[in-house]
Design an enzyme around this catalytic site. Structure first.
Site, mmCIF file in Angstrom:
data_model
loop_
_atom_site.group_PDB
_atom_site.id
_atom_site.type_symbol
_atom_site.label_atom_id
_atom_site.label_comp_id
_atom_site.label_asym_id
_atom_site.label_seq_id
_atom_site.Cartn_x
_atom_site.Cartn_y
_atom_site.Cartn_z
ATOM 1 N N GLY A 114 0.818 -1.206 0.000
ATOM 2 C CA GLY A 114 0.000 0.000 0.000
ATOM 3 C C GLY A 114 0.851 1.255 0.000
ATOM 4 N N SER A 160 1.398 3.607 -3.390
ATOM 5 C CA SER A 160 0.910 4.635 -4.302
ATOM 6 C C SER A 160 -0.512 5.074 -3.973
ATOM 7 C CB SER A 160 0.959 4.131 -5.745
ATOM 8 O OG SER A 160 2.282 3.891 -6.155
ATOM 9 N N GLU A 178 14.092 -4.174 -3.896
ATOM 10 C CA GLU A 178 13.418 -4.613 -5.110
ATOM 11 C C GLU A 178 14.423 -4.876 -6.227
ATOM 12 O OE1 GLU A 178 9.076 -3.313 -5.768
ATOM 13 O OE2 GLU A 178 10.154 -1.486 -5.273
ATOM 14 N N SER A 207 8.124 5.707 -12.429
ATOM 15 C CA SER A 207 8.254 6.002 -13.852
ATOM 16 C C SER A 207 9.711 6.222 -14.241
ATOM 17 C CB SER A 207 7.430 7.243 -14.206
ATOM 18 O OG SER A 207 8.001 8.392 -13.605
#
Length: 399
Positions: free
Chosen positions: A136, A138, A254, A379
């Site tokens: 949880g 974005s 990640e 992005s």
């Protein structure tokens, strides 16, 4: 690092391959190749059962710094053994993991920042394949700019913990998760990265949590909106107000072995695109042929970059570089998958009878889903800013 496979790795590879071949039978054999980006809706029930099968075999948590054994798994594997397991898993096309977020994101974060009690409570269910997690982070208006989080949490004086109110978006597999780790603002009036906390929220709270799937142009709904209306958060990791530090620590995780799994899947997709190009005669076009060769070369580069950064935690730009590499690569592969088929690539295997749903094939799903690869997870613009500001020391972008 010296990344070579030794005799112990060969023995470990035989063990991993033998276990997978012995257990990928019956219902699990039917789920071979199921799931993955753009197809996460496939076989959820079987893949949850497979997660428990992996847990019983002790194959979850191989990369945890302290605690596969403490959590009920096997001893921690070496980096090369972790790669071996990832390679064998991907090559046999075992079902896509639904426990990835818990095993590879939440668990290492708890090991690094959580209390002893939190590790004892939450690691064993992950190691046993019993608890699924979602992320949880974005929100509408706070996606790549994570410091703009507005979800608020206030202390619950009656039951302890917090009550969380707000909205999260692009939450992968929220409709199937048991828990969600939530970045929320616990200090009223705080701004940017101040006053945030990293909270653990159970998803089974009817009337307090609503999950709405987001239908994508590929027709699937991996991502979701999550609405929290006074939802109970039972734990805070790393202490109240330290959420930004914990959240950034998690994002740094990640990468690593999981990126090699991803690349093996990419290689299989590239093989299918190349075969389709050969079968259709598209390789006679020198431009398309050169693009296919470039895709192969770039994939090899990504692999060596992943291996180069696997043994280090001191490069703050490594996750951003990796994301830029694979996001653009996968998007270009999706474009190639339809371009090599010419005009036929624009038409799906459609049943034209009245009322029949419009279907798309594997290549078209690849093309449509990979439109999002350079957006989700941060992005390309955000990744370049991180590299510029945190690695190269360039002036910060005006806000």
């Amino acid at each position: 690092m010296d990344f070579t496979f030794g005799p112990d790795d060969a023995t470990f590879r035989e063990e991993a391959r033998a276990w997978l071949e012995a257990h990928l039978v019956d219902e699990y054999a039917a789920a071979i190749g199921a799931g993955g980006p753009g197809s996460e809706h496939e076989g959820i029930a079987v893949r949850r059962a497979w997660e428990r099968e992996l847990g019983r075999g002790g194959w979850i948590g191989l990369g945890w710094e302290d605690g596969g054994e403490a959590a009920g798994g096997r001893r921690r594997a070496t980096l090369t053994q972790q790669v071996v397991w990832a390679e064998e898993y991907a090559r046999l096309r075992a079902p896509a993991r639904v426990g990835h977020i818990g095993e590879n994101l939440l668990a290492p974060t708890l090991i690094a920042y959580g209390s002893k009690e939190q590790r004892h409570r939450f690691l064993p269910p992950i190691a046993h394949g019993e608890a699924l997690w979602c992320q949880g982070y974005s929100e509408p208006g706070a996606g790549s700019d994570l410091a703009g989080v507005r979800t608020a949490a206030v202390r619950d004086p009656e039951r302890g913990g917090y009550r969380v109110t707000g909205q999260k978006v692009w939450t992968s597999l929220a409709q199937d998760a048991d828990w969600c780790f939530v970045l929320a603002r616990t200090e009223a009036g705080s701004r940017r990265h101040h006053g945030l906390s990293f909270l653990l929220v159970p998803m089974d709270q009817p009337g307090r949590i609503e999950v709405r799937p987001i239908r994508q142009m590929s027709g699937t709904s991996e991502f979701n909106e999550v609405f929290l209306d006074g939802a109970r958060a039972e734990e805070v990791v790393g202490g109240e107000g330290n959420g930004w530090t914990v959240a950034m620590g998690l994002l740094a995780l990640e990468r690593g072995v999981s990126t090699l799994v991803q690349q093996i899947g990419f290689a299989a997709e590239l093989d299918r695109v190349v075969r389709a190009a050969v079968d259709s005669g598209a390789t006679g076009d020198p431009v398309l042929r050169e693009r296919l060769v470039r895709q192969w070369a770039e994939l090899r580069t990504m692999r060596w970059n992943a291996l180069r950064t696997l043994g280090t935690t001191t490069d703050p730009g490594a996750p951003s570089v990796a994301k830029l590499l694979w996001g653009g690569w996968h998007k270009r592969l999706g474009e190639l998958a339809v371009e090599i088929r010419g005009a036929a690539g624009a038409v799906g295997p459609h049943d034209w009878s009245p009322g029949a749903p419009y279907e798309i094939d594997e290549a078209q799903r690849l093309f449509l889903f990979t439109r999002s690869d350079t957006i989700y997870g941060g992005s390309d613009e955000i990744q370049r800013n991180i590299i510029a500001e945190r690695v190269l020391g360039l002036p910060r972008e005006p806000r």
